[in-house]
Design a protein around this motif. Structure first.
Motif, PDB file in Angstrom:
ATOM      1  N   PRO A 254       0.824  -1.200   0.000  1.00  0.00           N
ATOM      2  CA  PRO A 254       0.000   0.000   0.000  1.00  0.00           C
ATOM      3  C   PRO A 254       0.867   1.263   0.000  1.00  0.00           C
ATOM      4  CG  PRO A 254       0.103  -0.903   2.208  1.00  0.00           C
ATOM      5  CD  PRO A 254       0.819  -1.880   1.317  1.00  0.00           C
ATOM      6  N   LEU A 255       0.220   2.411  -0.172  1.00  0.00           N
ATOM      7  CA  LEU A 255       0.955   3.667  -0.269  1.00  0.00           C
ATOM      8  C   LEU A 255       1.465   4.148   1.083  1.00  0.00           C
ATOM      9  CD1 LEU A 255      -1.182   5.824  -2.744  1.00  0.00           C
ATOM     10  CD2 LEU A 255       0.959   4.617  -3.226  1.00  0.00           C
ATOM     11  N   MET A 256       2.677   4.625   1.076  1.00  0.00           N
ATOM     12  CA  MET A 256       3.288   5.263   2.247  1.00  0.00           C
ATOM     13  C   MET A 256       4.054   6.478   1.751  1.00  0.00           C
ATOM     14  SD  MET A 256       6.332   3.785   4.724  1.00  0.00           S
ATOM     15  CE  MET A 256       5.316   2.760   5.783  1.00  0.00           C
ATOM     16  N   THR A 257       4.007   7.573   2.502  1.00  0.00           N
ATOM     17  CA  THR A 257       4.809   8.740   2.150  1.00  0.00           C
ATOM     18  C   THR A 257       5.989   8.832   3.107  1.00  0.00           C
ATOM     19  OG1 THR A 257       4.689  11.082   1.562  1.00  0.00           O
ATOM     20  CG2 THR A 257       3.645  10.436   3.630  1.00  0.00           C
ATOM     21  N   ALA A 258       7.057   9.459   2.669  1.00  0.00           N
ATOM     22  CA  ALA A 258       8.275   9.520   3.470  1.00  0.00           C
ATOM     23  C   ALA A 258       8.172  10.601   4.542  1.00  0.00           C
ATOM     24  CB  ALA A 258       9.486   9.798   2.580  1.00  0.00           C
ATOM     25  N   GLY A 259       8.538  10.237   5.760  1.00  0.00           N
ATOM     26  CA  GLY A 259       8.645  11.198   6.848  1.00  0.00           C
ATOM     27  C   GLY A 259      10.094  11.319   7.266  1.00  0.00           C
ATOM     28  N   ASN A 260      10.331  11.338   8.582  1.00  0.00           N
ATOM     29  CA  ASN A 260      11.683  11.411   9.131  1.00  0.00           C
ATOM     30  C   ASN A 260      12.453  12.600   8.551  1.00  0.00           C
ATOM     31  OD1 ASN A 260      11.505   8.958  10.820  1.00  0.00           O
ATOM     32  ND2 ASN A 260      11.273   7.922   8.856  1.00  0.00           N
ATOM     33  N   TRP A 261      13.630  12.354   7.981  1.00  0.00           N
ATOM     34  CA  TRP A 261      14.511  13.426   7.502  1.00  0.00           C
ATOM     35  C   TRP A 261      14.212  13.844   6.055  1.00  0.00           C
ATOM     36  CZ3 TRP A 261      15.812   8.589   9.167  1.00  0.00           C
ATOM     37  CH2 TRP A 261      16.038   7.641   8.171  1.00  0.00           C
ATOM     38  N   VAL A 262      13.389  13.076   5.335  1.00  0.00           N
ATOM     39  CA  VAL A 262      13.168  13.368   3.912  1.00  0.00           C
ATOM     40  C   VAL A 262      12.497  14.722   3.681  1.00  0.00           C
ATOM     41  CG1 VAL A 262      11.995  12.613   1.806  1.00  0.00           C
ATOM     42  CG2 VAL A 262      13.237  10.949   3.213  1.00  0.00           C
ATOM     43  N   PRO A 263      11.440  15.097   4.443  1.00  0.00           N
ATOM     44  CA  PRO A 263      10.876  16.436   4.217  1.00  0.00           C
ATOM     45  C   PRO A 263      11.892  17.557   4.413  1.00  0.00           C
ATOM     46  CG  PRO A 263       9.346  15.097   5.486  1.00  0.00           C
ATOM     47  CD  PRO A 263      10.624  14.326   5.410  1.00  0.00           C
ATOM     48  N   GLU A 264      12.849  17.361   5.321  1.00  0.00           N
ATOM     49  CA  GLU A 264      13.895  18.366   5.523  1.00  0.00           C
ATOM     50  C   GLU A 264      14.811  18.445   4.311  1.00  0.00           C
ATOM     51  OE1 GLU A 264      15.449  18.649   9.821  1.00  0.00           O
ATOM     52  OE2 GLU A 264      14.788  16.561   9.625  1.00  0.00           O
ATOM     53  N   LEU A 265      15.137  17.301   3.733  1.00  0.00           N
ATOM     54  CA  LEU A 265      15.974  17.300   2.536  1.00  0.00           C
ATOM     55  C   LEU A 265      15.262  17.998   1.385  1.00  0.00           C
ATOM     56  CD1 LEU A 265      17.391  13.641   2.613  1.00  0.00           C
ATOM     57  CD2 LEU A 265      18.566  15.752   3.284  1.00  0.00           C
ATOM     58  N   ILE A 266      13.960  17.772   1.276  1.00  0.00           N
ATOM     59  CA  ILE A 266      13.181  18.436   0.231  1.00  0.00           C
ATOM     60  C   ILE A 266      13.212  19.948   0.424  1.00  0.00           C
ATOM     61  CG2 ILE A 266      10.801  18.798  -0.577  1.00  0.00           C
ATOM     62  CD1 ILE A 266      10.387  15.777  -0.218  1.00  0.00           C
ATOM     63  N   GLU A 267      13.090  20.384   1.670  1.00  0.00           N
ATOM     64  CA  GLU A 267      13.125  21.830   1.955  1.00  0.00           C
ATOM     65  C   GLU A 267      14.482  22.420   1.606  1.00  0.00           C
ATOM     66  OE1 GLU A 267      14.268  25.286   4.096  1.00  0.00           O
ATOM     67  OE2 GLU A 267      14.833  23.300   4.852  1.00  0.00           O
ATOM     68  N   ILE A 268      15.564  21.721   1.940  1.00  0.00           N
ATOM     69  CA  ILE A 268      16.908  22.198   1.623  1.00  0.00           C
ATOM     70  C   ILE A 268      17.080  22.356   0.108  1.00  0.00           C
ATOM     71  CG2 ILE A 268      19.344  21.472   1.555  1.00  0.00           C
ATOM     72  CD1 ILE A 268      18.907  20.327   4.380  1.00  0.00           C
ATOM     73  N   ALA A 269      16.487  21.424  -0.658  1.00  0.00           N
ATOM     74  CA  ALA A 269      16.627  21.440  -2.109  1.00  0.00           C
ATOM     75  C   ALA A 269      15.661  22.409  -2.780  1.00  0.00           C
ATOM     76  CB  ALA A 269      16.425  20.038  -2.667  1.00  0.00           C
ATOM     77  N   GLY A 270      14.887  23.163  -1.999  1.00  0.00           N
ATOM     78  CA  GLY A 270      13.999  24.154  -2.577  1.00  0.00           C
ATOM     79  C   GLY A 270      12.591  23.673  -2.832  1.00  0.00           C
ATOM     80  N   GLY A 271      12.196  22.612  -2.098  1.00  0.00           N
ATOM     81  CA  GLY A 271      10.861  22.078  -2.285  1.00  0.00           C
ATOM     82  C   GLY A 271      10.005  22.209  -1.041  1.00  0.00           C
ATOM     83  N   ASP A 272       8.748  21.833  -1.178  1.00  0.00           N
ATOM     84  CA  ASP A 272       7.791  21.842  -0.074  1.00  0.00           C
ATOM     85  C   ASP A 272       7.073  20.506  -0.075  1.00  0.00           C
ATOM     86  OD1 ASP A 272       5.954  22.458   1.921  1.00  0.00           O
ATOM     87  OD2 ASP A 272       4.594  23.501   0.548  1.00  0.00           O
ATOM     88  N   ASP A 273       7.344  19.673   0.943  1.00  0.00           N
ATOM     89  CA  ASP A 273       6.698  18.369   1.062  1.00  0.00           C
ATOM     90  C   ASP A 273       5.268  18.589   1.551  1.00  0.00           C
ATOM     91  OD1 ASP A 273       5.817  15.794   1.819  1.00  0.00           O
ATOM     92  OD2 ASP A 273       7.866  15.146   2.191  1.00  0.00           O
ATOM     93  N   LEU A 274       4.291  18.239   0.735  1.00  0.00           N
ATOM     94  CA  LEU A 274       2.899  18.549   1.031  1.00  0.00           C
ATOM     95  C   LEU A 274       2.251  17.580   2.018  1.00  0.00           C
ATOM     96  CD1 LEU A 274       1.586  19.524  -2.526  1.00  0.00           C
ATOM     97  CD2 LEU A 274       2.475  21.018  -0.715  1.00  0.00           C
ATOM     98  N   ILE A 275       2.858  16.417   2.244  1.00  0.00           N
ATOM     99  CA  ILE A 275       2.243  15.424   3.136  1.00  0.00           C
ATOM    100  C   ILE A 275       3.182  15.014   4.269  1.00  0.00           C
ATOM    101  CG2 ILE A 275       1.165  13.159   3.312  1.00  0.00           C
ATOM    102  CD1 ILE A 275       0.306  13.361   0.438  1.00  0.00           C
ATOM    103  N   GLY A 276       4.433  14.714   3.956  1.00  0.00           N
ATOM    104  CA  GLY A 276       5.367  14.234   4.965  1.00  0.00           C
ATOM    105  C   GLY A 276       5.655  15.282   6.025  1.00  0.00           C
ATOM    106  N   ILE A 277       5.838  14.816   7.260  1.00  0.00           N
ATOM    107  CA  ILE A 277       6.110  15.709   8.390  1.00  0.00           C
ATOM    108  C   ILE A 277       7.533  15.456   8.893  1.00  0.00           C
ATOM    109  CG2 ILE A 277       5.427  16.356  10.735  1.00  0.00           C
ATOM    110  CD1 ILE A 277       2.605  15.440  10.037  1.00  0.00           C
ATOM    111  N   PRO A 278       8.374  16.481   8.947  1.00  0.00           N
ATOM    112  CA  PRO A 278       9.755  16.301   9.398  1.00  0.00           C
ATOM    113  C   PRO A 278       9.818  15.682  10.801  1.00  0.00           C
ATOM    114  CG  PRO A 278       9.451  18.492   8.464  1.00  0.00           C
ATOM    115  CD  PRO A 278       8.088  17.880   8.580  1.00  0.00           C
ATOM    116  N   GLY A 279      10.642  14.655  10.937  1.00  0.00           N
ATOM    117  CA  GLY A 279      10.861  14.041  12.237  1.00  0.00           C
ATOM    118  C   GLY A 279       9.841  13.005  12.634  1.00  0.00           C
ATOM    119  N   ASP A 280       8.731  12.896  11.909  1.00  0.00           N
ATOM    120  CA  ASP A 280       7.710  11.890  12.204  1.00  0.00           C
ATOM    121  C   ASP A 280       7.966  10.632  11.391  1.00  0.00           C
ATOM    122  OD1 ASP A 280       6.494  13.647  13.895  1.00  0.00           O
ATOM    123  OD2 ASP A 280       4.556  13.670  12.852  1.00  0.00           O
TER     124      ASP A 280
END
Length: 310
Positions: A179-205
Motif C-alpha cells: 500500500p501507499l506510504m509517504t516519506a517522513g523522518n529526515w526526507v521532508p527536511e531534505l526536500i526543503e533544503i533542495a527548494g521544495g515543499d513536502d505537502l504530506i510528509g512531516i519532518p521528524g515523524d
C-alpha cells in the motif's frame, strides 16, 4: 577494536570515520562502500525475498503482529567474530534488526561475551548528525566525527544557498507503493533544503501510510517515488501498479511529466553520510538550471526512462 554494524547507514558512518578495517561483520543489507560485501553477514531475513511490494508488506505485517521479527541474527557467527561493539537500531522493526530483537536472538552469546551494544535511531537531520557524533565518541574518534558533521552541514548549506530565491516546488513522496506510504523522518527536511515543499510528509515523524486521495488532493508539482529498500530497477518493476490507479493520469505531476523514480535503498532510506547525495538528487530534479545531473541514471530517473547500466 572489532566492530559489527547491523545497519547500512552505520556501516557507511564507520567507514567515513576511517574505521573500515575495524569492521569484522555487517548486516545482510550493508552494501556500501562496495568492499564491505566481503565481510560476513550476521543477519538475514526470516522470510523469502524476491516478492512483490504488497506480498512483502503482508508477510512482514504478519510476522511483526505475531511478536516475531523479519530478521534473524547468527549468534555462532558473532561468537567467532569476537566483536568489541555491535551497533544496531530501535527506530523501525521492519528496517533492520532492533536492539531488543538482537538481544533475544543472540542471548546465548551475549550473556557470556564482553561486548558493548549501541543503538542509533535518528528521525531528523539533527539526529543524524548527533548519531554520527555518538558513534565517533564510542569508537574513540570524536574529532573525525566532528569534522564529518561539519562537512555534511556545510555541503547541505551550499545547496540551500544555491536554491535561495528560486520558486518553491511542491512535492509528494512515496516510500512504498502497495500500500501507499509517504516519506517522513529526515526526507521532508531534505526536500526543503533542495527548494521544495513536502505537502504530506512531516519532518521528524515516522513515515505514515496514506491513500491515493491524499496524493490527489495535494496534486503536487513533483511526485517522487523512493520505496524503502528498493533500487530504481526494483521500483520500475512495480511502477505499473501506480499507473493503473484511478485518477493517476489526472495528477499535475503526471500530466507535466514530473514523476521521478529515486533510489530509496542507496540514498533516501539511509540516515548517514550520503544524506548530502540525497539532497543533491532532489536539487537536480527541482532545479536542473542550477545543478548538473550528476546522479541521473544512478540515483534518479524520470518515470518512463531506463536506469543507467554500470
Amino acid at each position: 577494536m572489532n566492530i559489527v554494524s547491523l545497519l547500512p547507514s552505520v556501516t557507511e558512518i564507520v567507514c567515513s570515520l576511517g574505521l573500515r578495517n575495524a569492521l569484522v561483520g555487517r548486516s545482510h543489507e550493508c552494501d556500501f562502500p562496495e568492499d564491505v560485501l566481503s565481510l560476513p553477514a550476521v543477519t538475514k531475513t526470516s522470510y523469502p525475498e524476491q516478492r512483490s511490494g504488497r506480498e512483502t508488506d503482508q508477510t512482514v505485517r504478519e510476522i511483526v503482529s505475531s511478536g516475531l521479527s523479519p530478521f534473524e541474527a547468527d549468534p555462532d557467527l558473532l561468537r567467532r567474530l569476537e566483536p568489541d561493539i555491535i551497533i544496531t537500531q530501535d527506530h523501525c522493526e521492519v528496517c533492520a534488526i532492533s536492539i531488543d530483537r538482537l538481544k533475544a536472538e543472540t542471548k546465548s552469546y551475549l550473556e557470556n561475551a564482553d561486548v558493548d551494544l549501541l543503538s542509533v535511531s535518528p528521525s531528523s537531520l539533527q539526529e543524524i548528525m548527533d548519531s554520527i557524533t555518538d558513534i565517533g565518541h564510542v569508537l574513540n574518534v570524536p574529532d573525525r566525527a566532528a569534522n564529518l558533521v561539519t562537512e555534511l552541514s556545510e555541503r547541505l548549506n551550499i545547496i540551500r544557498q544555491t536554491v535561495q530565491g528560486e520558486p518553491e516546488k511542491s512535492a509528494v513522496t512515496l516510500e512504498w507503493i502497495s500500500p501507499l506510504m509517504t516519506a517522513g523522518n529526515w526526507v521532508p527536511e531534505l526536500i526543503e533544503i533542495a527548494g521544495g515543499d513536502d505537502l504530506i510528509g512531516i519532518p521528524g515523524d515516522h513515515s505514515p501510510w496514506i491513500d491515493f486521495d491524499a496524493v490527489r488532493e495535494s496534486d503536487p508539482d513533483y511526485l517522487l517515488i523512493m520505496p524503502c529498500g528498493y533500487s530504481i530497477q526494483d521500483t520500475m518493476n512495480e511502477f505499473e501498479a501506480l499507473e493503473r490507479t484511478d485518477g493517476w493520469v489526472d495528477l499535475k505531476a503526471v500530466r507535466e511529466q514530473q514523476v521521478y523514480l529515486l533510489d530509496g535503498s542507496q540514498f533516501f532510506n539511509r540516515p548517514g553520510p550520503r544524506i548530502y547525495d540525497s539532497a543533491r538528487i532532489l536539487a537536480e530534479i527541482f532545479h536542473p538550471n542550477l545543478f548538473q545531473p550528476l546522479y541521473k541514471g544512478t540515483g534518479w530517473i524520470p518515470a518512463g526512462h531506463s536506469v543507467a547500466v554500470p
